[in-house]
Design an enzyme around this catalytic site. Structure first.
Site, PDB file in Angstrom:
ATOM      1  N   TYR A 127      -0.377  17.004   7.959  1.00  0.00           N
ATOM      2  CA  TYR A 127      -0.348  16.292   9.164  1.00  0.00           C
ATOM      3  C   TYR A 127       0.177  16.869  10.456  1.00  0.00           C
ATOM      4  O   TYR A 127      -0.073  16.159  11.393  1.00  0.00           O
ATOM      5  CB  TYR A 127       1.025  15.124   8.905  1.00  0.00           C
ATOM      6  CG  TYR A 127       0.145  14.422   7.674  1.00  0.00           C
ATOM      7  CD1 TYR A 127      -0.776  13.168   7.989  1.00  0.00           C
ATOM      8  CD2 TYR A 127       0.581  14.193   6.376  1.00  0.00           C
ATOM      9  CE1 TYR A 127      -1.320  12.366   7.133  1.00  0.00           C
ATOM     10  CE2 TYR A 127       0.197  13.451   5.530  1.00  0.00           C
ATOM     11  CZ  TYR A 127      -0.980  12.673   5.919  1.00  0.00           C
ATOM     12  OH  TYR A 127      -1.373  11.857   4.851  1.00  0.00           O
ATOM     13  N   PHE A 419       7.523   4.752   1.744  1.00  0.00           N
ATOM     14  CA  PHE A 419       6.847   3.801   2.254  1.00  0.00           C
ATOM     15  C   PHE A 419       5.076   4.102   2.285  1.00  0.00           C
ATOM     16  O   PHE A 419       5.138   4.977   2.065  1.00  0.00           O
ATOM     17  CB  PHE A 419       7.376   3.006   3.550  1.00  0.00           C
ATOM     18  CG  PHE A 419       7.193   4.269   4.752  1.00  0.00           C
ATOM     19  CD1 PHE A 419       5.784   4.246   5.620  1.00  0.00           C
ATOM     20  CD2 PHE A 419       8.125   4.659   5.277  1.00  0.00           C
ATOM     21  CE1 PHE A 419       5.723   5.406   6.532  1.00  0.00           C
ATOM     22  CE2 PHE A 419       8.340   5.665   6.141  1.00  0.00           C
ATOM     23  CZ  PHE A 419       6.776   5.970   6.909  1.00  0.00           C
TER      24      PHE A 419
END
Length: 419
Positions: A127, A419
């Site tokens: 990322y 999450f």
């Protein structure tokens, strides 16, 4: 773009089963997908925030976002575009599918008014190329309960009138949700994110499906002398015996504390459980009160320490205006954004009373990628350290030291939730 490239689009109701199959395959989850699982998963998915890459009518990559509130230094919260459920089938890797979905999602988030984006990175190298940087770290300990030096016969908190009670899941959902909202707004809880009603239902088994991985926990709450809940502990224990003696492992699944008294009492509680030989801390802040709260800190052993929450800015001025600053200072930041969303020159004028931040034509004091700013924003990373790593350039002498004073926090940021 290759005319034969998979079509990327937000999913429809008809796409949903294929999307779930691709998600599970991407994370190497085998087995039959039941109607019960499809129904339970559907309740947490907003179709207009969910992308899929489709080839010949079959989903080959998945990507989803959800709204999130992120606590920043000082206790304020910002709107974040939380990225999750990212997967690409092994047959379709290295075709730019993730880049295309990420670009669409970040643009949508910026248009929606999100000031940053967050994610939990399963793999470190992925990322950074999208402007994310590790903003929080997490540490896990195992504790030999027999060596802590704590009273093994301890049964109640030291505070006069305080107590610890075991509660059932329905009560834990109510008490835990209220406590968490109060705790994450404290000025030194940067990195924490909101927990939705669905989060609490998943954590307590009110929403479940075969193969979900849910394990029912014991839940203890700490009440102060006034009867107010100041802490919550969720834990499990296995059934392990050796040579006719119990040697159980207790695993902390969640521990929320509004103050040090609650945190210390809950650790003492779980470390003095009968039959428990080893306590596994779960994911904690690297500067948690554990293990120094123990008379013998060497009873605790670090078993994991790694980056956890990753962050990238979408609106730099809004992001920098929102957090608190301990002293006054002015910095001009030149930011490079590989996605072309949040780059530019920005003048930050900060003080304990508040901050302003806006684009400027003034020469830069510090030059960096947005990922470097992401790592510093919540207070964990040092500008001086990033300069030595070659990830930040200091154009004005002393600017890195000033950034350290302005941005670093007394306690390290921490994000407990996946999450």
């Amino acid at each position: 773009m290759n005319a034969n490239a998979p079509d990327i689009r937000t999913i429809t109701e008809d796409d949903y089963p294929s999307w779930v199959r691709a998600l599970r395959a991407g994370f190497l989850k085998s087995g039959e997908i039941t109607a019960e699982e499809l129904s339970a998963r559907r309740g947490g998915i907003e179709p207009d925030r969910t992308q899929g890459a489709f080839e010949d009518g079959r989903c080959v990559a998945t990507f989803r976002t959800l709204p999130q509130r992120l606590t920043v230094p000082g206790g304020a919260a910002v709107d974040s575009l939380a990225v999750t459920n990212v997967s690409v089938l092994p047959t379709h890797r290295r075709r730019g599918l993730l880049t295309r979905m990420m670009r669409d999602a970040l643009a949508d988030g910026r248009e929606r008014g999100d000031v940053c984006s967050t994610l939990d990175s399963a793999e470190y190298p992925i990322y950074g190329r999208y402007g994310y940087g590790p903003a929080t770290w997490t540490t896990e300990w195992t504790v030999d309960a027999s060596r802590t030096g704590l009273d093994p016969h301890w049964s109640r908190p030291e505070e006069e009138g305080a107590r610890i009670d075991l509660v059932e899941p329905a009560e834990a959902r109510v008490l835990g949700a209220a406590l968490h909202e109060r705790v994450r707004a404290l000025p030194d809880r940067q990195g924490m994110t909101d927990r939705t009603e669905r989060w609490w239902k998943l954590a307590t088994g009110a929403v479940d499906w075969p193969g979900s991985g849910f394990v029912r926990t014991f839940t203890a709450v700490y009440r102060d002398a006034a009867g107010e809940v100041q802490g919550l502990l969720a834990y499990t224990a296995d059934d392990h015996w050796e040579n006719k003696a119990p040697r159980l492992n207790a695993r902390v699944r969640d521990l929320i504390a509004a103050d040090a008294a609650a945190e210390q009492a809950l650790w003492h509680f779980v470390l003095s459980l009968d039959w428990v030989a080893t306590v596994h801390s779960g994911r904690r802040a690297p500067d948690s009160l554990l293990p120094q709260l123990l008379p013998n800190p060497r009873a605790a052993r670090v078993v994991s320490q790694a980056d956890f929450l990753w962050l990238r800015p979408l609106d730099v001025p809004a992001l920098l205006r929102t957090r608190a600053y301990p002293v006054s200072g002015t910095l001009v930041l030149e930011l490079d954004d590989p996605m072309g969303i949040a780059g530019g020159h920005f003048l930050l004028d900060a003080s304990p009373e508040g901050a302003t931040c806006a684009p400027t034509a003034r020469p830069a004091d510090l030059v960096m990628g947005v990922g470097a700013l992401s790592s510093m924003y919540l207070g964990d990373e040092s500008a001086s350290r990033l300069r030595e790593l070659g990830l930040l350039a200091e154009e004005r002498p002393g600017a890195a030291a000033l950034a350290d004073v302005l941005l670093r926090t007394a306690r390290r940021p921490w994000s407990p939730d996946v999450f």
